[in-house]
Design a protein around this motif. Structure first.
Motif, PDB file in Angstrom:
ATOM      1  N   ALA A   1      38.022  43.404  38.568  1.00  7.62           N
ATOM      2  CA  ALA A   1      37.900  44.771  38.070  1.00  7.62           C
ATOM      3  C   ALA A   1      39.187  45.203  37.375  1.00  7.62           C
ATOM      4  O   ALA A   1      39.151  45.821  36.309  1.00  7.62           O
ATOM      5  CB  ALA A   1      37.560  45.726  39.215  1.00  7.62           C
ATOM      6  N   GLN A   2      40.330  44.854  37.953  1.00 11.42           N
ATOM      7  CA  GLN A   2      41.611  45.216  37.350  1.00 11.42           C
ATOM      8  C   GLN A   2      41.814  44.494  36.024  1.00 11.42           C
ATOM      9  O   GLN A   2      42.219  45.098  35.036  1.00 11.42           O
ATOM     10  CB  GLN A   2      42.760  44.905  38.309  1.00 11.42           C
ATOM     11  CG  GLN A   2      42.788  45.826  39.505  1.00 11.42           C
ATOM     12  CD  GLN A   2      43.772  45.394  40.570  1.00 11.42           C
ATOM     13  OE1 GLN A   2      44.147  44.240  40.664  1.00 11.42           O
ATOM     14  NE2 GLN A   2      44.183  46.339  41.395  1.00 11.42           N
ATOM     15  N   ILE A   3      41.524  43.217  35.992  1.00  5.16           N
ATOM     16  CA  ILE A   3      41.704  42.419  34.769  1.00  5.16           C
ATOM     17  C   ILE A   3      40.786  42.916  33.658  1.00  5.16           C
ATOM     18  O   ILE A   3      41.190  43.030  32.500  1.00  5.16           O
ATOM     19  CB  ILE A   3      41.462  40.921  35.050  1.00  5.16           C
ATOM     20  CG1 ILE A   3      42.577  40.369  35.949  1.00  5.16           C
ATOM     21  CG2 ILE A   3      41.376  40.121  33.748  1.00  5.16           C
ATOM     22  CD1 ILE A   3      42.270  39.004  36.550  1.00  5.16           C
ATOM     23  N   LEU A   4      39.540  43.233  34.007  1.00  6.06           N
ATOM     24  CA  LEU A   4      38.557  43.650  33.011  1.00  6.06           C
ATOM     25  C   LEU A   4      38.537  45.160  32.799  1.00  6.06           C
ATOM     26  O   LEU A   4      37.736  45.665  32.014  1.00  6.06           O
ATOM     27  CB  LEU A   4      37.165  43.134  33.408  1.00  6.06           C
ATOM     28  CG  LEU A   4      37.050  41.603  33.506  1.00  6.06           C
ATOM     29  CD1 LEU A   4      35.668  41.205  34.007  1.00  6.06           C
ATOM     30  CD2 LEU A   4      37.354  40.956  32.165  1.00  6.06           C
ATOM     31  N   ASN A   5      39.401  45.863  33.525  1.00  7.82           N
ATOM     32  CA  ASN A   5      39.565  47.307  33.366  1.00  7.82           C
ATOM     33  C   ASN A   5      38.273  48.088  33.599  1.00  7.82           C
ATOM     34  O   ASN A   5      37.869  48.926  32.795  1.00  7.82           O
ATOM     35  CB  ASN A   5      40.167  47.641  31.998  1.00  7.82           C
ATOM     36  CG  ASN A   5      40.692  49.051  31.944  1.00  7.82           C
ATOM     37  OD1 ASN A   5      41.146  49.587  32.939  1.00  7.82           O
ATOM     38  ND2 ASN A   5      40.618  49.671  30.776  1.00  7.82           N
ATOM     39  N   VAL A   6      37.611  47.774  34.694  1.00  4.57           N
ATOM     40  CA  VAL A   6      36.410  48.493  35.111  1.00  4.57           C
ATOM     41  C   VAL A   6      36.527  48.782  36.604  1.00  4.57           C
ATOM     42  O   VAL A   6      37.349  48.193  37.298  1.00  4.57           O
ATOM     43  CB  VAL A   6      35.113  47.687  34.846  1.00  4.57           C
ATOM     44  CG1 VAL A   6      34.897  47.467  33.362  1.00  4.57           C
ATOM     45  CG2 VAL A   6      35.107  46.374  35.591  1.00  4.57           C
ATOM     46  N   SER A   7      35.696  49.685  37.094  1.00  3.49           N
ATOM     47  CA  SER A   7      35.683  49.941  38.533  1.00  3.49           C
ATOM     48  C   SER A   7      34.908  48.823  39.226  1.00  3.49           C
ATOM     49  O   SER A   7      34.067  48.154  38.622  1.00  3.49           O
ATOM     50  CB  SER A   7      35.033  51.287  38.838  1.00  3.49           C
ATOM     51  OG  SER A   7      33.641  51.241  38.589  1.00  3.49           O
TER      52      SER A   7
END
Length: 111
Positions: free
Chosen positions: A51-57
């Motif tokens: 989620a952090q890498i792909l910038n999503v929750s």
């Protein structure tokens, strides 16, 4: 949309190969490929990293939300994963500091 499909779609939107994303996660490509094929599921720790890498929750990643970014969910998940063993007072301070950090981070990226 299934988790495996959403994961693959998000990876492609980020212009990453399976090898690149697996490397960022510290795992081998074959393990990552199993997630995209729906054969296996990542650990909670890896879900947070993805989620952090792909910038999503995380909620968006697993299909519980259609909102890609929900900072409150991310803060809550970080809090839960890192507050074990803290007293109630320490938890209160830690959560406040996490929220402040995320607000500052958001400001930095908006510039």
């Amino acid at each position: 949309m299934e988790f495996s499909e959403r994961l693959k779609e998000l990876r492609k939107q980020a212009h990453l190969t399976q090898v690149e994303l697996a490397s960022k996660l510290g795992i081998v490509q074959s393990s990552y490929a199993d997630w995209e094929r729906g054969k296996k599921k990542p650990t909670q720790e890896n879900l947070v990293k993805i989620a952090q890498i792909l910038n999503v929750s995380v909620d968006y990643l697993v299909g519980n939300s259609e909102e890609k970014n929900d900072e409150l969910d991310n803060i809550e998940l970080l809090f839960r994963m890192n507050s074990k063993g803290l007293s109630d007072e320490e938890k209160k301070i830690f959560k406040k500091e996490l929220i402040e950090f995320m607000e500052e981070r958001k400001k930095a990226f908006e510039k």
